[in-house]
Design a protein around this motif. Structure first.
Motif, short mmCIF file in Angstrom:
data_model
loop_
_atom_site.label_atom_id
_atom_site.label_comp_id
_atom_site.label_asym_id
_atom_site.label_seq_id
_atom_site.Cartn_x
_atom_site.Cartn_y
_atom_site.Cartn_z
N HIS A 75 0.85 -1.19 0.00
CA HIS A 75 0.00 0.00 0.00
C HIS A 75 0.89 1.24 0.00
N GLY A 76 0.64 2.15 -0.94
CA GLY A 76 1.37 3.40 -0.98
C GLY A 76 0.85 4.36 0.07
N VAL A 77 1.74 5.07 0.73
CA VAL A 77 1.36 6.00 1.78
C VAL A 77 0.47 7.11 1.24
N GLU A 78 0.78 7.63 0.06
CA GLU A 78 -0.01 8.73 -0.49
C GLU A 78 -1.46 8.29 -0.73
N LEU A 79 -1.64 7.12 -1.30
CA LEU A 79 -2.99 6.65 -1.57
C LEU A 79 -3.73 6.34 -0.27
N MET A 80 -3.06 5.74 0.70
CA MET A 80 -3.71 5.45 1.98
C MET A 80 -4.11 6.75 2.68
N THR A 81 -3.27 7.79 2.57
CA THR A 81 -3.61 9.09 3.16
C THR A 81 -4.86 9.66 2.50
N ALA A 82 -4.93 9.56 1.18
CA ALA A 82 -6.10 10.06 0.45
C ALA A 82 -7.35 9.27 0.83
N ILE A 83 -7.22 7.97 1.01
CA ILE A 83 -8.37 7.14 1.40
C ILE A 83 -8.86 7.56 2.78
N VAL A 84 -7.94 7.75 3.73
CA VAL A 84 -8.33 8.19 5.07
C VAL A 84 -9.04 9.54 4.99
N GLN A 85 -8.50 10.45 4.21
CA GLN A 85 -9.13 11.76 4.06
C GLN A 85 -10.53 11.62 3.49
N ASP A 86 -10.70 10.79 2.47
CA ASP A 86 -12.02 10.58 1.88
C ASP A 86 -13.00 9.99 2.89
N LEU A 87 -12.54 9.05 3.71
CA LEU A 87 -13.41 8.44 4.72
C LEU A 87 -13.82 9.47 5.78
N ILE A 101 -12.95 3.81 10.95
CA ILE A 101 -11.81 3.67 10.04
C ILE A 101 -10.85 2.60 10.55
N MET A 102 -10.52 2.65 11.84
CA MET A 102 -9.58 1.67 12.39
C MET A 102 -10.13 0.26 12.27
N ARG A 103 -11.40 0.09 12.56
CA ARG A 103 -11.99 -1.26 12.51
C ARG A 103 -12.08 -1.79 11.08
N HIS A 104 -12.52 -0.97 10.16
CA HIS A 104 -12.81 -1.46 8.82
C HIS A 104 -11.62 -1.51 7.87
N ILE A 105 -10.57 -0.77 8.17
CA ILE A 105 -9.39 -0.91 7.30
C ILE A 105 -8.15 -1.34 8.07
N GLY A 106 -8.36 -1.76 9.32
CA GLY A 106 -7.30 -2.43 10.07
C GLY A 106 -6.14 -1.56 10.48
N MET A 107 -6.44 -0.41 11.02
CA MET A 107 -5.37 0.49 11.47
C MET A 107 -5.40 0.60 12.98
N ASP A 108 -4.22 0.83 13.55
CA ASP A 108 -4.20 1.15 14.97
C ASP A 108 -4.22 2.68 15.09
N PRO A 109 -4.49 3.19 16.30
CA PRO A 109 -4.62 4.66 16.45
C PRO A 109 -3.39 5.44 16.00
N ASP A 110 -2.20 4.92 16.26
CA ASP A 110 -0.99 5.64 15.86
C ASP A 110 -0.86 5.74 14.33
N GLU A 111 -1.17 4.64 13.65
CA GLU A 111 -1.09 4.65 12.20
C GLU A 111 -2.10 5.64 11.61
N LEU A 112 -3.31 5.65 12.14
CA LEU A 112 -4.33 6.58 11.66
C LEU A 112 -3.88 8.02 11.91
N LEU A 113 -3.36 8.29 13.08
CA LEU A 113 -2.88 9.63 13.40
C LEU A 113 -1.77 10.06 12.44
N ARG A 114 -0.81 9.16 12.17
CA ARG A 114 0.29 9.50 11.24
C ARG A 114 -0.25 9.83 9.86
N LEU A 115 -1.22 9.04 9.37
CA LEU A 115 -1.77 9.32 8.04
C LEU A 115 -2.52 10.64 8.03
N LYS A 116 -3.23 10.93 9.10
CA LYS A 116 -3.92 12.22 9.18
C LYS A 116 -2.91 13.37 9.21
#
Length: 174
Positions: free
Chosen positions: A118-130, A140-155
């Motif tokens: 998974h590319g970081v740029e695309l994952m960041t865009a997906i999180v933004q869209d969600l 988001i964490m439940r449905h795409i399998g992220m932990d809080p730190d990973e979600l925070l970093r992408l945000k």
């Protein structure tokens, strides 16, 4: 019309068949592994969406067994998740390929390497869209399998303050 490659050829995916779980066996040459968070996500994906990809096997007639070439973790989910095993009635979707051990080994490696990352740029865009669609962090964490730190970093990578509107920030102590 059947495609041809040096004669008649039909892709295995057109012949998915349900095979009893106890007729499958893992191969001894798969170097792939899945980390626990991704394994949990795979179980959730299979639970919520069903099996969307068959396990690739080669039938070993002398043992009347199906050796897994690709899809070991989808198979492992069936062996470890009673709810999925019960729902699927102990049957797992399989497609068959043919070939000797060297062909099966090469196929396993091709399947593993072709998955990509998974590319970081695309994952960041997906999180933004969600987030824009109103999905909260827990969803988001439940449905795409992220932990809080990973979600925070992408945000944080987006640089958009709008992604943090649902956060409660307190002042630092003096």
């Amino acid at each position: 019309m059947t495609p041809t490659v040096n004669g008649p050829f039909r892709s295995p995916v057109y012949d998915v068949r349900p095979i009893p779980l106890d007729k499958l066996r893992a191969n001894a040459y798969n170097p792939n592994s899945v980390a626990p968070p991704e394994f949990k996500l795979l179980e959730l994906s299979i639970w919520e969406d069903g099996y969307t990809q068959p396990v690739v096997c080669c039938h070993i007639p002398e043992d009347d067994i199906y050796e897994i070439v690709d899809g070991y973790h989808r198979y492992l989910i069936m062996t470890t998740s009673k709810r999925i095993r019960d729902r699927e009635q102990g049957l797992i979707p399989v497609v068959l390929i043919e070939g000797d051990i060297s062909h099966r080994m090469a196929s396993t490696i091709r399947h593993n390497r072709a998955r990509g990352v998974h590319g970081v740029e695309l994952m960041t865009a997906i999180v933004q869209d969600l987030v824009d669609a109103g999905m909260g962090d827990a969803w988001i964490m439940r449905h795409i399998g992220m932990d809080p730190d990973e979600l925070l970093r992408l945000k944080q990578l987006t640089g958009l303050a709008a992604l943090f509107v649902d956060r409660d920030f307190s002042e630092a102590p003096e």
